[in-house]
Scaffold this active site. Structure first.
Site, PDB file in Angstrom:
ATOM      1  N   GLY A 109     -19.493  12.058  16.363  1.00  0.00           N
ATOM      2  CA  GLY A 109     -19.659  13.509  16.243  1.00  0.00           C
ATOM      3  C   GLY A 109     -19.486  14.020  14.828  1.00  0.00           C
ATOM      4  N   HIS A 149     -13.964  13.233   5.303  1.00  0.00           N
ATOM      5  CA  HIS A 149     -12.824  14.137   5.442  1.00  0.00           C
ATOM      6  C   HIS A 149     -11.873  13.608   6.498  1.00  0.00           C
ATOM      7  CE1 HIS A 149     -16.173  15.463   7.972  1.00  0.00           C
ATOM      8  NE2 HIS A 149     -15.274  15.821   8.870  1.00  0.00           N
TER       9      HIS A 149
HETATM   10  P1  AMP Z   1     -16.750  16.375  11.602  1.00  0.00           P
HETATM   11  O1  AMP Z   1     -17.248  16.656  12.976  1.00  0.00           O
HETATM   12  O2  AMP Z   1     -15.728  15.274  11.571  1.00  0.00           O
HETATM   13  O3  AMP Z   1     -17.877  16.142  10.607  1.00  0.00           O
HETATM   14  O4  AMP Z   1     -15.951  17.664  11.168  1.00  0.00           O
HETATM   15  C1  AMP Z   1     -16.477  18.724  10.441  1.00  0.00           C
HETATM   16  C2  AMP Z   1     -15.496  19.861  10.565  1.00  0.00           C
HETATM   17  O5  AMP Z   1     -15.799  20.820   9.571  1.00  0.00           O
HETATM   18  C3  AMP Z   1     -15.539  20.580  11.917  1.00  0.00           C
HETATM   19  O6  AMP Z   1     -14.249  20.499  12.537  1.00  0.00           O
HETATM   20  C4  AMP Z   1     -15.908  22.017  11.537  1.00  0.00           C
HETATM   21  O7  AMP Z   1     -15.249  22.985  12.328  1.00  0.00           O
HETATM   22  C5  AMP Z   1     -15.483  22.088  10.090  1.00  0.00           C
HETATM   23  N1  AMP Z   1     -16.181  23.075   9.268  1.00  0.00           N
HETATM   24  C6  AMP Z   1     -17.517  23.310   9.212  1.00  0.00           C
HETATM   25  N2  AMP Z   1     -17.793  24.272   8.307  1.00  0.00           N
HETATM   26  C7  AMP Z   1     -16.605  24.644   7.764  1.00  0.00           C
HETATM   27  C8  AMP Z   1     -16.207  25.604   6.774  1.00  0.00           C
HETATM   28  N3  AMP Z   1     -17.098  26.372   6.135  1.00  0.00           N
HETATM   29  N4  AMP Z   1     -14.896  25.729   6.481  1.00  0.00           N
HETATM   30  C9  AMP Z   1     -13.975  24.972   7.115  1.00  0.00           C
HETATM   31  N5  AMP Z   1     -14.272  24.039   8.044  1.00  0.00           N
HETATM   32  C10 AMP Z   1     -15.567  23.880   8.377  1.00  0.00           C
END
Ligand code: AMP
Ligand code: ZN
Length: 112
Positions: free
Chosen positions: A94, A101
């Site tokens: 996902g 990160h």
């Molecule tokens: P992943 O699914 O591991 O790629 O996680 C990406 C994360 O980034 C998700 O939990 C999103 O809610 C978060 N996310 C997306 N856009 C932003 C944003 N502008 N600021 C902070 N978090 C974000």
């Protein structure tokens, strides 16, 4: 090296706002915009790379730096009773943002 069209690179450059909780020369930690727990932080290396599987020697040092710093940052942000770290690698996990990160989840008892 930062990447033009990468969301987290834009956050690192300050082009997109974020709720920062920690920053040093190697990493930025900010609040996830859609928290999945009472506390949900994202720890992001300032160098752009997509996937954990791209980790090489120099990057492993960067990851070690992040892991060394995270416990104190987590404690200062409401995870004194514990926290969980998650790295999503690729589509099946996902992963939606392709800039490595570490999710820091806590501030409550976490189920599976
Ligand atoms: P992943 O699914 O591991 O790629 O996680 C990406 C994360 O980034 C998700 O939990 C999103 O809610 C978060 N996310 C997306 N856009 C932003 C944003 N502008 N600021 C902070 N978090 C974000
Ligand atoms: Zn990036």
């Amino acid at each position: 090296m930062l990447k033009e069209d990468c969301l987290f690179c834009k956050i690192i450059k300050g082009e997109i706002p974020s709720a920062k909780v920690y920053e040093d020369d190697k990493m930025l930690v900010f609040k996830d915009i859609e928290p999945k727990a009472n506390v949900h932080l994202l720890a992001v290396p300032k160098d752009h790379f997509k996937l954990l599987s791209e980790m090489d020697g120099g990057r492993a040092e960067l990851l070690a730096h992040m892991l060394e710093k995270i416990p104190q940052i987590a404690a200062e942000n409401g995870c004194g009773n514990g926290f969980r770290l998650v790295i999503n690698q690729g589509a099946d996990a996902g992963q939606t943002v392709f800039h490595l990160h570490i999710h820091v989840l806590g501030g409550q008892e976490l189920g599976w």
